[in-house]
Design a protein around this motif. Structure first.
Motif, PDB file in Angstrom:
ATOM      1  N   ARG A 592      73.019  47.056 -20.025  1.00 11.39           N
ATOM      2  CA  ARG A 592      73.263  46.202 -21.184  1.00 11.39           C
ATOM      3  C   ARG A 592      74.270  45.207 -21.066  1.00 11.39           C
ATOM      4  O   ARG A 592      74.040  44.137 -21.790  1.00 11.39           O
ATOM      5  CB  ARG A 592      73.584  47.378 -22.325  1.00 11.39           C
ATOM      6  N   LEU A 593      75.201  45.263 -20.110  1.00 12.02           N
ATOM      7  CA  LEU A 593      76.330  44.343 -19.770  1.00 12.02           C
ATOM      8  C   LEU A 593      76.254  44.180 -18.399  1.00 12.02           C
ATOM      9  O   LEU A 593      76.274  45.318 -17.461  1.00 12.02           O
ATOM     10  CB  LEU A 593      77.637  44.871 -20.118  1.00 12.02           C
ATOM     11  N   VAL A 594      76.754  42.856 -17.830  1.00  8.37           N
ATOM     12  CA  VAL A 594      77.058  42.713 -16.587  1.00  8.37           C
ATOM     13  C   VAL A 594      78.569  41.914 -16.607  1.00  8.37           C
ATOM     14  O   VAL A 594      78.650  41.293 -17.924  1.00  8.37           O
ATOM     15  CB  VAL A 594      75.991  41.972 -15.588  1.00  8.37           C
ATOM     16  N   SER A 595      79.143  42.139 -15.673  1.00  6.59           N
ATOM     17  CA  SER A 595      80.596  41.571 -15.534  1.00  6.59           C
ATOM     18  C   SER A 595      80.743  40.788 -14.118  1.00  6.59           C
ATOM     19  O   SER A 595      80.222  41.111 -12.961  1.00  6.59           O
ATOM     20  CB  SER A 595      81.808  42.582 -15.954  1.00  6.59           C
ATOM     21  N   LYS A 596      81.791  40.173 -14.197  1.00  7.94           N
ATOM     22  CA  LYS A 596      82.168  39.450 -13.090  1.00  7.94           C
ATOM     23  C   LYS A 596      82.561  40.579 -11.826  1.00  7.94           C
ATOM     24  O   LYS A 596      83.220  41.422 -12.321  1.00  7.94           O
ATOM     25  CB  LYS A 596      83.506  38.626 -13.306  1.00  7.94           C
ATOM     26  N   ARG A 597      82.119  40.328 -10.832  1.00  8.13           N
ATOM     27  CA  ARG A 597      82.498  41.320  -9.564  1.00  8.13           C
ATOM     28  C   ARG A 597      83.911  41.263  -9.300  1.00  8.13           C
ATOM     29  O   ARG A 597      84.479  40.075  -9.223  1.00  8.13           O
ATOM     30  CB  ARG A 597      81.374  41.042  -8.416  1.00  8.13           C
ATOM     31  N   SER A 598      84.568  42.302  -9.100  1.00  7.14           N
ATOM     32  CA  SER A 598      85.585  42.259  -8.054  1.00  7.14           C
ATOM     33  C   SER A 598      85.546  42.151  -6.721  1.00  7.14           C
ATOM     34  O   SER A 598      84.374  42.338  -6.076  1.00  7.14           O
ATOM     35  CB  SER A 598      86.353  43.768  -8.614  1.00  7.14           C
ATOM     36  N   THR A 599      86.798  42.046  -6.229  1.00  3.75           N
ATOM     37  CA  THR A 599      86.658  41.857  -4.388  1.00  3.75           C
ATOM     38  C   THR A 599      86.328  42.954  -3.977  1.00  3.75           C
ATOM     39  O   THR A 599      85.762  43.078  -2.986  1.00  3.75           O
ATOM     40  CB  THR A 599      88.195  41.495  -4.283  1.00  3.75           C
ATOM     41  N   SER A 600      86.254  44.187  -4.751  1.00  6.18           N
ATOM     42  CA  SER A 600      86.144  45.198  -3.999  1.00  6.18           C
ATOM     43  C   SER A 600      84.631  45.628  -3.695  1.00  6.18           C
ATOM     44  O   SER A 600      83.997  46.283  -2.982  1.00  6.18           O
ATOM     45  CB  SER A 600      86.712  46.644  -4.487  1.00  6.18           C
ATOM     46  N   ASP A 601      84.060  45.203  -4.822  1.00  2.00           N
ATOM     47  CA  ASP A 601      82.441  45.124  -4.719  1.00  2.00           C
ATOM     48  C   ASP A 601      81.577  44.117  -4.769  1.00  2.00           C
ATOM     49  O   ASP A 601      80.472  44.080  -5.067  1.00  2.00           O
ATOM     50  CB  ASP A 601      82.118  46.001  -6.191  1.00  2.00           C
ATOM     51  N   ALA A 602      82.257  42.977  -4.062  1.00  2.00           N
ATOM     52  CA  ALA A 602      81.684  41.727  -3.777  1.00  2.00           C
ATOM     53  C   ALA A 602      80.302  41.960  -2.768  1.00  2.00           C
ATOM     54  O   ALA A 602      79.421  41.099  -3.077  1.00  2.00           O
ATOM     55  CB  ALA A 602      82.642  40.663  -3.398  1.00  2.00           C
ATOM     56  N   ASP A 603      80.386  42.819  -1.995  1.00  2.00           N
ATOM     57  CA  ASP A 603      79.342  42.954  -1.160  1.00  2.00           C
ATOM     58  C   ASP A 603      78.497  43.885  -1.257  1.00  2.00           C
ATOM     59  O   ASP A 603      77.630  44.190  -0.457  1.00  2.00           O
ATOM     60  CB  ASP A 603      80.079  43.021   0.448  1.00  2.00           C
ATOM     61  N   GLU A 604      78.542  44.683  -2.326  1.00  2.00           N
ATOM     62  CA  GLU A 604      77.769  45.879  -2.759  1.00  2.00           C
ATOM     63  C   GLU A 604      76.457  45.415  -3.535  1.00  2.00           C
ATOM     64  O   GLU A 604      76.292  44.274  -3.833  1.00  2.00           O
ATOM     65  CB  GLU A 604      78.661  46.897  -3.727  1.00  2.00           C
ATOM     66  N   LYS A 605      75.388  46.271  -3.046  1.00  2.00           N
ATOM     67  CA  LYS A 605      74.059  45.809  -3.719  1.00  2.00           C
ATOM     68  C   LYS A 605      74.030  46.658  -5.148  1.00  2.00           C
ATOM     69  O   LYS A 605      74.373  47.967  -5.392  1.00  2.00           O
ATOM     70  CB  LYS A 605      73.063  46.486  -3.060  1.00  2.00           C
ATOM     71  N   LEU A 606      74.382  45.526  -6.092  1.00  2.00           N
ATOM     72  CA  LEU A 606      74.387  46.035  -7.674  1.00  2.00           C
ATOM     73  C   LEU A 606      72.964  45.680  -8.163  1.00  2.00           C
ATOM     74  O   LEU A 606      72.561  44.522  -8.126  1.00  2.00           O
ATOM     75  CB  LEU A 606      75.609  45.487  -8.445  1.00  2.00           C
ATOM     76  N   TYR A 607      72.414  46.420  -9.301  1.00  2.00           N
ATOM     77  CA  TYR A 607      71.260  46.172  -9.775  1.00  2.00           C
ATOM     78  C   TYR A 607      71.206  45.978 -11.115  1.00  2.00           C
ATOM     79  O   TYR A 607      71.872  46.749 -11.986  1.00  2.00           O
ATOM     80  CB  TYR A 607      70.212  47.250  -9.338  1.00  2.00           C
ATOM     81  N   LEU A 608      70.410  45.186 -11.971  1.00  2.00           N
ATOM     82  CA  LEU A 608      70.423  44.944 -13.020  1.00  2.00           C
ATOM     83  C   LEU A 608      69.011  45.927 -13.585  1.00  2.00           C
ATOM     84  O   LEU A 608      69.185  46.433 -14.695  1.00  2.00           O
ATOM     85  CB  LEU A 608      69.701  43.328 -13.427  1.00  2.00           C
ATOM     86  N   VAL A 609      68.252  46.173 -12.862  1.00  2.00           N
ATOM     87  CA  VAL A 609      66.976  47.200 -13.087  1.00  2.00           C
ATOM     88  C   VAL A 609      66.624  47.778 -11.941  1.00  2.00           C
ATOM     89  O   VAL A 609      66.593  47.157 -10.668  1.00  2.00           O
ATOM     90  CB  VAL A 609      65.900  46.289 -13.567  1.00  2.00           C
ATOM     91  N   VAL A 610      66.393  49.178 -12.026  1.00  2.00           N
ATOM     92  CA  VAL A 610      65.966  50.067 -10.957  1.00  2.00           C
ATOM     93  C   VAL A 610      64.476  50.493 -11.730  1.00  2.00           C
ATOM     94  O   VAL A 610      64.582  50.999 -12.800  1.00  2.00           O
ATOM     95  CB  VAL A 610      66.602  51.168 -10.474  1.00  2.00           C
ATOM     96  N   ALA A 611      63.213  50.574 -10.803  1.00  2.00           N
ATOM     97  CA  ALA A 611      62.088  50.986 -11.658  1.00  2.00           C
ATOM     98  C   ALA A 611      61.352  51.785 -10.547  1.00  2.00           C
ATOM     99  O   ALA A 611      61.397  51.644  -9.315  1.00  2.00           O
ATOM    100  CB  ALA A 611      61.319  49.860 -11.755  1.00  2.00           C
ATOM    101  N   TYR A 612      60.726  52.930 -11.196  1.00  2.00           N
ATOM    102  CA  TYR A 612      59.870  53.873 -10.467  1.00  2.00           C
ATOM    103  C   TYR A 612      58.634  54.062 -10.962  1.00  2.00           C
ATOM    104  O   TYR A 612      58.364  53.702 -12.226  1.00  2.00           O
ATOM    105  CB  TYR A 612      60.733  55.211 -10.094  1.00  2.00           C
ATOM    106  N   ARG A 613      57.755  54.447  -9.905  1.00  2.00           N
ATOM    107  CA  ARG A 613      56.133  54.420 -10.486  1.00  2.00           C
ATOM    108  C   ARG A 613      55.593  55.728  -9.759  1.00  2.00           C
ATOM    109  O   ARG A 613      56.020  55.991  -8.537  1.00  2.00           O
ATOM    110  CB  ARG A 613      55.302  53.381 -10.381  1.00  2.00           C
ATOM    111  N   THR A 614      54.537  56.502 -10.320  1.00  2.00           N
ATOM    112  CA  THR A 614      53.898  57.572  -9.684  1.00  2.00           C
ATOM    113  C   THR A 614      52.573  56.849  -9.249  1.00  2.00           C
ATOM    114  O   THR A 614      52.052  55.823  -9.940  1.00  2.00           O
ATOM    115  CB  THR A 614      53.672  58.733 -10.504  1.00  2.00           C
ATOM    116  N   ASP A 615      51.873  57.109  -8.280  1.00  2.00           N
ATOM    117  CA  ASP A 615      50.565  56.722  -8.076  1.00  2.00           C
ATOM    118  C   ASP A 615      49.538  56.932  -8.848  1.00  2.00           C
ATOM    119  O   ASP A 615      49.445  58.086  -9.675  1.00  2.00           O
ATOM    120  CB  ASP A 615      50.234  57.032  -6.518  1.00  2.00           C
TER     121      ASP A 615
END
Length: 615
Positions: A592-615
């Motif tokens: 719902r919210l995103v914010s400015k990244r700190s130095t510690s998480d600058a290189d982390e993979k952060l996601y706005l959405v994660v999605a899953y599906r069944t076949d």
């Protein structure tokens, strides 16, 4: 739009200290797990072991709040420290009223109130790591097991009333425990639209990277249509293919999204509120004064407009919330409100602003339209909940909330259910100490249901009218999760989903168990079933289940991968602070919210959405 950040929610079921995953959470303050005197019987019987109030240990559960505004709330029974009543014949904390008694206390001042229920699943005592039963607990459990009949794989509570007194505790289909979720084609899904796939194992459909921003930014709003997953971004609304995540269309906006309706029309239109312009150095806080409708089939903004206050002047109203009911879009806030036609934006009505300072605090939509109207002063507010005619805005009925309610949230408009923290007694930020079941046709209270914040885990926004989550309403029932408590494994926690009857206020006899180390959260109704998310332990993927609204039988619909990278991405989305959607074998968690990244998480993979599906 700059907003204060929401505190991160610590994920449940913290992993053990070995293996580099961190130590388990410390128990919260307040006397978790300490034995307390046995509960008084809510139906008027004498307690088994009476004790003076001063004998209760410090920090014990169940201290009744003072009566507010002349509306009495019955005192909460004291739990025994183990999460189960001392009388096992009552069926693990699911009380049944004696024959000929409806189980309701004396009603005062027109506010029928359901007695506080015995506590579910409180954490176990801390001695021996909190895992070894005391002699007393062994006796209690042994006695409880002796009165449980296992019939056809479901648990039915046996009748153990005093025959001489005509008491009865008859078993019924609603007395079953949910148990382990079962998968398989078509299993147990009568009453809903969702279907159990042949294979419930899911795979990652897509992951959308979190946008880079320079400040706290609102990205509220997500919807599932027949073809797309639609999500608010930074000053835009974007649609993605439900299975692949490829971008289908994007609608740019002049400013940040401030609020979004959770509802959509049958032809996939929804309403949003957004800023008139982007923030600049000269204008750091643009006003959220634009209401608009997005056509999610065509992929365009159908219309947008601002309106001035009903009291006059040319300054546009700032809106805090927006909702949708039928063909009416209603937006409200402290500056005023207005309603529009869904298709073309024509203004339908504005609420009256009284000389006493009354105004419409906000609206709730869906199958009907309702409003929380606020009068009085900030020190002594008076809130009224009204069912409205969506076309004219005229009140159909009015219910005055009791004194001591500063904010109220509408859980459901049909049936009309309201949540409030009366006298600020919840004490946990949930915004809920009581639920109010209201007759929308007459405005009369059907029943007031106390919901101890130390026992139940539903949440509502502190100021928003339509921001309740972790609960569902259907079948004339209110389904809520219990708070997490110790499970049987050394480090795991668990909880249950239980239901209140909206006519009697009684806690019904069934429950759906999350299972060891999982935490179960209702998402929405699916016909007569409850769609719920099982937040996973550190080494598993989450699950989606369908809970039969009557028997509480669970059917597994989806189980997410347990691969480390996948499960860690899923766990980053706290259920309390994320948008969680499931439909047609597709599951989405988004921020719902995103914010400015700190130095510690600058290189982390952060996601706005994660999605899953069944076949």
């Amino acid at each position: 739009m700059t907003q204060p950040p929401q505190p991160p929610q610590q994920p449940p079921n913290t992993p053990p200290p070995s293996g580099g995953f961190g130590a388990p959470q410390d128990p919260p303050p307040g006397g978790f797990g300490q034995p307390t005197p046995p509960p008084a019987d809510p139906f008027g019987k004498q307690p088994q072991q009476p004790a003076a109030p001063q004998d209760a240990p410090a920090g014990s559960y169940g201290t009744p709040p003072p009566a507010e505004g002349g509306y009495p709330t019955p005192p909460a029974p004291q739990p025994n420290g183990y999460g189960y009543p001392q009388a096992p014949q009552q069926g693990y904390g699911y009380p049944q009223g004696p024959a000929g008694q409806p189980g309701m206390p004396q009603q005062g001042y027109g506010y029928p109130t359901q007695p506080m229920q015995p506590q579910y699943g409180a954490p176990q005592p801390a001695g021996d790591g909190g895992k070894k039963f005391s002699t007393q607990m062994q006796i209690i459990v042994a006695a409880a097991v002796a009165v449980v009949l296992i019939i056809g794989g479901g648990i039915i509570y046996a009748a153990t009333g005093d025959d001489d007194k005509g008491g009865t505790n008859e078993a019924s289909s609603s007395g079953a425990t949910g148990g382990e979720a079962k998968g398989g084609e078509g299993d147990g899904l009568a009453g809903g639209d969702e279907k159990a796939p042949a294979s419930t194992k899911s795979k990652v459909a897509f992951q959308l990277p979190e946008p880079v921003v320079t400040d706290i930014t609102t990205v509220m709003g997500s919807w599932i249509t027949d073809k797309a997953y639609v999500k608010s971004g930074v000053a835009e609304i974007t649609a993605y293919d439900r299975d692949k995540g490829t971008k289908l269309w994007s609608v740019p906006l002049p400013g940040e999204v401030c609020s979004a309706s959770r509802h959509m029309s049958k032809d996939f239109k929804t309403a949003i509120v957004f800023e008139e312009t982007k923030a600049t150095k000269a204008n750091k806080y643009p006003s959220c004064n634009q209401v608009g409708v997005i056509d999610m089939t065509a992929g365009k903004l159908l219309w947008s407009k601002g309106v001035t206050s009903a009291t006059g002047g040319d300054k546009p109203i700032r809106f805090d919330e927006v909702t949708l009911s039928g063909t009416t879009v209603a937006a409200g806030g402290t500056s005023g409100g207005a309603a529009f036609k869904l298709d073309d934006g024509a203004e339908l009505w504005k609420p009256k602003v009284g000389a006493d300072g009354c105004y419409d605090r906000g609206y709730a939509g869906g199958e009907a339209l309702a409003v929380v109207r606020k009068c009085g002063t900030s020190d002594s507010p008076q809130l009224t909940v009204q069912a409205l005619n969506p076309t004219t805005g005229a009140p159909l009925s009015s219910f005055q909330m009791p004194a001591g309610v500063d904010y109220a949230s509408i859980v459901s408009t049909k049936p009309l259910v309201v949540a409030a923290d009366v006298g600020d007694t919840a004490g946990d930020g949930s915004g809920i100490s009581d639920f109010f079941s209201i007759d929308a046709a007459t405005g009369k209270l059907i029943v007031r249901i106390p919901a101890d914040a130390e026992q139940y885990a539903a949440r509502c926004g502190s100021t928003e009218v339509e921001r309740c989550q972790n609960l569902a309403v259907g079948n004339n029932r209110l389904y809520v999760p219990t708070e997490n408590h110790d499970g049987t494994s050394e480090y795991g926690e668990t909880n249950e989903v239980v239901a209140f009857d909206l006519t009697t206020g009684k806690l019904l006899g069934g429950r759906a168990d999350a299972g060891d180390r999982y935490s179960l959260t209702p998402l929405r109704m699916d016909g007569t079933n409850v769609i719920a998310y099982k937040e996973p332990p550190y080494d598993k993927g989450g699950q989606i289940v369908s809970i039969d609204g009557e028997t509480f039988k669970q059917t597994l619909l989806m189980e997410n991968p347990s691969d480390e990278a996948v499960r860690e991405a899923e766990r980053r989305f706290s259920t309390d602070h994320s948008e969680v959607l499931y439909k047609d074998g597709r599951f989405f968690k988004s921020k719902r919210l995103v914010s400015k990244r700190s130095t510690s998480d600058a290189d982390e993979k952060l996601y706005l959405v994660v999605a899953y599906r069944t076949d």
